[in-house]
Design a protein around this motif. Sequence first.
Motif, PDB file in Angstrom:
ATOM      1  N   VAL A  45       0.837  -1.192   0.000  1.00 53.98           N
ATOM      2  CA  VAL A  45       0.000   0.000   0.000  1.00 53.98           C
ATOM      3  C   VAL A  45       0.877   1.249   0.000  1.00 53.98           C
ATOM      4  CG1 VAL A  45      -1.760   1.284   1.280  1.00 53.98           C
ATOM      5  CG2 VAL A  45      -1.875  -1.208   1.144  1.00 53.98           C
ATOM      6  N   ARG A  46       1.923   1.245   0.808  1.00 54.69           N
ATOM      7  CA  ARG A  46       2.842   2.383   0.861  1.00 54.69           C
ATOM      8  C   ARG A  46       3.487   2.615  -0.501  1.00 54.69           C
ATOM      9  NH1 ARG A  46       6.091   1.165   5.143  1.00 54.69           N
ATOM     10  NH2 ARG A  46       7.210  -0.268   3.800  1.00 54.69           N
ATOM     11  N   ASP A  47       3.907   1.526  -1.170  1.00 54.59           N
ATOM     12  CA  ASP A  47       4.536   1.654  -2.488  1.00 54.59           C
ATOM     13  C   ASP A  47       3.560   2.254  -3.496  1.00 54.59           C
ATOM     14  OD1 ASP A  47       6.825   0.550  -1.409  1.00 54.59           O
ATOM     15  OD2 ASP A  47       6.483  -1.444  -2.277  1.00 54.59           O
ATOM     16  N   ARG A  48       2.327   1.774  -3.494  1.00 57.14           N
ATOM     17  CA  ARG A  48       1.330   2.307  -4.423  1.00 57.14           C
ATOM     18  C   ARG A  48       1.030   3.768  -4.092  1.00 57.14           C
ATOM     19  NH1 ARG A  48      -4.877   1.014  -4.977  1.00 57.14           N
ATOM     20  NH2 ARG A  48      -5.280   2.421  -6.676  1.00 57.14           N
ATOM     21  N   TRP A  49       0.916   4.088  -2.811  1.00 59.09           N
ATOM     22  CA  TRP A  49       0.651   5.459  -2.375  1.00 59.09           C
ATOM     23  C   TRP A  49       1.739   6.401  -2.902  1.00 59.09           C
ATOM     24  CZ3 TRP A  49      -3.447   7.451   0.340  1.00 59.09           C
ATOM     25  CH2 TRP A  49      -3.300   8.735   0.873  1.00 59.09           C
ATOM     26  N   PRO A  53       0.638   9.392  -6.745  1.00 61.56           N
ATOM     27  CA  PRO A  53       0.097  10.480  -5.916  1.00 61.56           C
ATOM     28  C   PRO A  53      -1.257  10.997  -6.396  1.00 61.56           C
ATOM     29  CG  PRO A  53       2.050  11.200  -7.129  1.00 61.56           C
ATOM     30  CD  PRO A  53       1.922   9.722  -7.336  1.00 61.56           C
ATOM     31  N   GLU A  54      -1.534  10.873  -7.696  1.00 61.58           N
ATOM     32  CA  GLU A  54      -2.818  11.342  -8.216  1.00 61.58           C
ATOM     33  C   GLU A  54      -3.972  10.459  -7.759  1.00 61.58           C
ATOM     34  OE1 GLU A  54      -1.308   8.254 -10.954  1.00 61.58           O
ATOM     35  OE2 GLU A  54      -0.376   9.969  -9.983  1.00 61.58           O
ATOM     36  N   GLU A  55      -3.686   9.269  -7.246  1.00 63.47           N
ATOM     37  CA  GLU A  55      -4.726   8.340  -6.787  1.00 63.47           C
ATOM     38  C   GLU A  55      -4.933   8.365  -5.275  1.00 63.47           C
ATOM     39  OE1 GLU A  55      -6.836   6.315  -8.532  1.00 63.47           O
ATOM     40  OE2 GLU A  55      -6.091   7.453 -10.242  1.00 63.47           O
ATOM     41  N   ARG A  56      -4.173   9.166  -4.560  1.00 62.04           N
ATOM     42  CA  ARG A  56      -4.234   9.145  -3.094  1.00 62.04           C
ATOM     43  C   ARG A  56      -5.619   9.472  -2.547  1.00 62.04           C
ATOM     44  NH1 ARG A  56       1.572  12.071  -2.018  1.00 62.04           N
ATOM     45  NH2 ARG A  56       2.824  10.299  -2.749  1.00 62.04           N
ATOM     46  N   ALA A  57      -6.254  10.504  -3.063  1.00 59.59           N
ATOM     47  CA  ALA A  57      -7.584  10.875  -2.560  1.00 59.59           C
ATOM     48  C   ALA A  57      -8.566   9.741  -2.809  1.00 59.59           C
ATOM     49  CB  ALA A  57      -8.061  12.166  -3.227  1.00 59.59           C
ATOM     50  N   ARG A  58      -8.478   9.137  -3.975  1.00 62.78           N
ATOM     51  CA  ARG A  58      -9.374   8.029  -4.319  1.00 62.78           C
ATOM     52  C   ARG A  58      -9.117   6.814  -3.424  1.00 62.78           C
ATOM     53  NH1 ARG A  58     -10.780   6.728 -10.420  1.00 62.78           N
ATOM     54  NH2 ARG A  58     -11.932   4.809 -10.156  1.00 62.78           N
ATOM     55  N   MET A  59      -7.835   6.507  -3.177  1.00 63.82           N
ATOM     56  CA  MET A  59      -7.495   5.388  -2.302  1.00 63.82           C
ATOM     57  C   MET A  59      -8.041   5.610  -0.896  1.00 63.82           C
ATOM     58  SD  MET A  59      -3.534   4.742  -3.498  1.00 63.82           S
ATOM     59  CE  MET A  59      -3.171   3.589  -2.186  1.00 63.82           C
ATOM     60  N   LEU A  60      -7.864   6.808  -0.394  1.00 58.90           N
ATOM     61  CA  LEU A  60      -8.318   7.120   0.959  1.00 58.90           C
ATOM     62  C   LEU A  60      -9.837   7.054   1.058  1.00 58.90           C
ATOM     63  CD1 LEU A  60      -7.448   7.913   3.784  1.00 58.90           C
ATOM     64  CD2 LEU A  60      -7.478  10.298   3.047  1.00 58.90           C
ATOM     65  N   GLU A  61     -10.523   7.604   0.052  1.00 57.98           N
ATOM     66  CA  GLU A  61     -11.990   7.582   0.063  1.00 57.98           C
ATOM     67  C   GLU A  61     -12.502   6.143   0.040  1.00 57.98           C
ATOM     68  OE1 GLU A  61     -15.762   6.863  -1.634  1.00 57.98           O
ATOM     69  OE2 GLU A  61     -14.046   6.805  -2.977  1.00 57.98           O
ATOM     70  N   ARG A  62     -11.894   5.305  -0.763  1.00 50.32           N
ATOM     71  CA  ARG A  62     -12.347   3.918  -0.848  1.00 50.32           C
ATOM     72  C   ARG A  62     -12.026   3.135   0.419  1.00 50.32           C
ATOM     73  NH1 ARG A  62     -11.966   2.284  -7.152  1.00 50.32           N
ATOM     74  NH2 ARG A  62     -13.648   3.663  -7.760  1.00 50.32           N
ATOM     75  N   ALA A  63     -10.884   3.410   1.015  1.00 50.64           N
ATOM     76  CA  ALA A  63     -10.564   2.741   2.283  1.00 50.64           C
ATOM     77  C   ALA A  63     -11.569   3.138   3.366  1.00 50.64           C
ATOM     78  CB  ALA A  63      -9.137   3.086   2.713  1.00 50.64           C
TER      79      ALA A  63
END
Length: 144
Positions: A45-49, A53-63
């Motif tokens: 997850v850290r590596d993908r994060w 960086p353009e996906e961070r908001a989407r990753m956080l919202e989905r989590a």
Amino acid sequence: MKLFVPLTLTLSLLLSSSAFAQTASPPPEWDKLTQQQRDALIAPVRDRWNREPEERARMLERAQRWQSMSPEQRRQARHGMKRFESMSPDQRKQARALYGRMRELTPEQRNVLREQWKTMTPAQREEWMRTHAPKDDRPPRPQP
């Protein structure tokens, strides 16, 4: 729609497959894990994060959405992700288009479209795809 594996699903899959594959007992609670085990679970997850960086908001919202789901909703989501992963690229494109269209419809309209889709010929489905193709048909995300 990009395929997304929420943080909690990633952690549970890693717990069940790699970090604890040798043990017969259930995996321990987070607080009982060693720092090395925690690092092994969080690394993907850290590596993908860091890589996206353009996906961070989407990753956080989905989590966050994943955390709010009931156990049954999570089971259904896992089932849907497995189905999507087993689809051909063409089937995935169709699924994205249908999903995008379904989001715009009422429950009754969704049922009508679902039934229509089942009875369409391949040519009719191709025509439907031409008029309802996903606007954001991004290439698959690179695998770590």
